[in-house]
Scaffold this motif. Sequence first.
Motif, PDB file in Angstrom:
ATOM      1  N   LYS A  40       0.305 -12.283  -0.543  1.00 17.06           N
ATOM      2  CA  LYS A  40       0.527 -11.846   0.846  1.00 17.06           C
ATOM      3  C   LYS A  40      -0.061 -10.457   1.099  1.00 17.06           C
ATOM      4  O   LYS A  40      -0.756 -10.239   2.091  1.00 17.06           O
ATOM      5  CB  LYS A  40       2.039 -11.840   1.163  1.00 17.06           C
ATOM      6  N   SER A  41       0.234  -9.528   0.190  1.00 16.06           N
ATOM      7  CA  SER A  41      -0.320  -8.173   0.362  1.00 16.06           C
ATOM      8  C   SER A  41      -1.833  -8.193   0.263  1.00 16.06           C
ATOM      9  O   SER A  41      -2.527  -7.525   1.042  1.00 16.06           O
ATOM     10  CB  SER A  41       0.228  -7.222  -0.709  1.00 16.06           C
ATOM     11  N   THR A  42      -2.329  -8.964  -0.664  1.00 13.99           N
ATOM     12  CA  THR A  42      -3.780  -9.063  -0.831  1.00 13.99           C
ATOM     13  C   THR A  42      -4.428  -9.566   0.461  1.00 13.99           C
ATOM     14  O   THR A  42      -5.464  -9.057   0.894  1.00 13.99           O
ATOM     15  CB  THR A  42      -4.116 -10.020  -2.001  1.00 13.99           C
ATOM     16  N   PHE A 158       2.091  -5.133   8.921  1.00 14.45           N
ATOM     17  CA  PHE A 158       3.292  -4.590   8.278  1.00 14.45           C
ATOM     18  C   PHE A 158       3.484  -5.295   6.946  1.00 14.45           C
ATOM     19  O   PHE A 158       3.644  -6.518   6.910  1.00 14.45           O
ATOM     20  CB  PHE A 158       4.533  -4.857   9.135  1.00 14.45           C
ATOM     21  N   ASP A 159       3.458  -4.551   5.860  1.00 15.31           N
ATOM     22  CA  ASP A 159       3.660  -5.150   4.544  1.00 15.31           C
ATOM     23  C   ASP A 159       5.031  -4.757   3.996  1.00 15.31           C
ATOM     24  O   ASP A 159       5.188  -3.688   3.431  1.00 15.31           O
ATOM     25  CB  ASP A 159       2.554  -4.723   3.577  1.00 15.31           C
ATOM     26  N   GLU A 160       5.989  -5.632   4.181  1.00 10.33           N
ATOM     27  CA  GLU A 160       7.354  -5.395   3.695  1.00 10.33           C
ATOM     28  C   GLU A 160       7.863  -4.018   4.084  1.00 10.33           C
ATOM     29  O   GLU A 160       8.354  -3.250   3.247  1.00 10.33           O
ATOM     30  CB  GLU A 160       7.411  -5.567   2.175  1.00 10.33           C
ATOM     31  N   ALA A 161       7.755  -3.716   5.359  1.00 11.82           N
ATOM     32  CA  ALA A 161       8.059  -2.373   5.849  1.00 11.82           C
ATOM     33  C   ALA A 161       9.516  -1.972   5.649  1.00 11.82           C
ATOM     34  O   ALA A 161       9.834  -0.788   5.678  1.00 11.82           O
ATOM     35  CB  ALA A 161       7.696  -2.269   7.326  1.00 11.82           C
TER      36      ALA A 161
HETATM   37 MG    MG Z   1       3.279  -7.718  -1.493  1.00 18.43          MG
END
Ligand code: MG
Length: 238
Positions: A40-42, A158-161
């Motif tokens: 997901k982050s990638t 937003f990455d796991e904000a």
């Molecule tokens: Mg991640």
Amino acid sequence: MIDVKGLQKNYGGLQVLKGVDLTINKGDCVVLVGPSGCGKSTFLRCLNRLEEPDGGHVIFNGKEVTDHDIDHVRQKMGMVFQHFNLFNNMSVIDNITLAPKLVHKETDEQAREHAMALLKTVGLAEKADVMPRSLSGGQKQRVAIARSLAMRPKVMLFDEATSALDPEMVGDVLEVIRELAEDGMTMVLVTHEMGFAREVATRVIFTDAGVIEEEGTPDEIFNHPKSERLKTFLSKVL
Ligand code: MG
Ligand code: ADP
């Protein structure tokens, strides 16, 4: 606004994204969910070129992101991370006005006015002149959101904000994100807050093992999952 086609990313021998296709329209709030380590982050990082894809295309406003000036892409796609990375040696307002002054050549007054308006929307107008160390985690994250918005992005990632926040701080940050969604900001967000995803998402994407396994409205994904992988995932997180 963003058209992703056949996106691939490898780290050494590890294939993290195996051909992801996704269209993000203006005003969408796309929520990505999936097991930890599934990419997901990638995926978010490939959108704004924090990572260079190994294959496929990311078309942003009609043009391949690799053909845009990289700074342009970063300005137009704001990103908020789990760890807020404020500049600790600068006051809250200076954190927010720095980039608009440097990059957009806004005057002190313009930048300050915009920053104050943003601080108001995140509920922190009275914190303009304090240093970040005197803020709680949730307040820092709201400043980080205001800082990102100060660049007038077209899309927010937003990455796991809220993942690094104490539980009682989560609500205020989610509220700010919810208001942005209601104002029509185009957003892609990764979150473990399933209740929130259900409420704000225009579309939920379930990714697993480097591909989009299932995609649909919150009702389709959470109440009527089809694939076994999604059912298993939901049984663990709901
Ligand atoms: Mg991640
Ligand atoms: P998620 O955000 O869904 O938890 P990530 O996108 O962070 O997943 O990571 C996907 C996979 O890629 C994981 O197996 C992770 O260990 C690996 N990975 C992520 N970044 C790097 C990197 N810079 N170098 C090598 N492997 C990485």
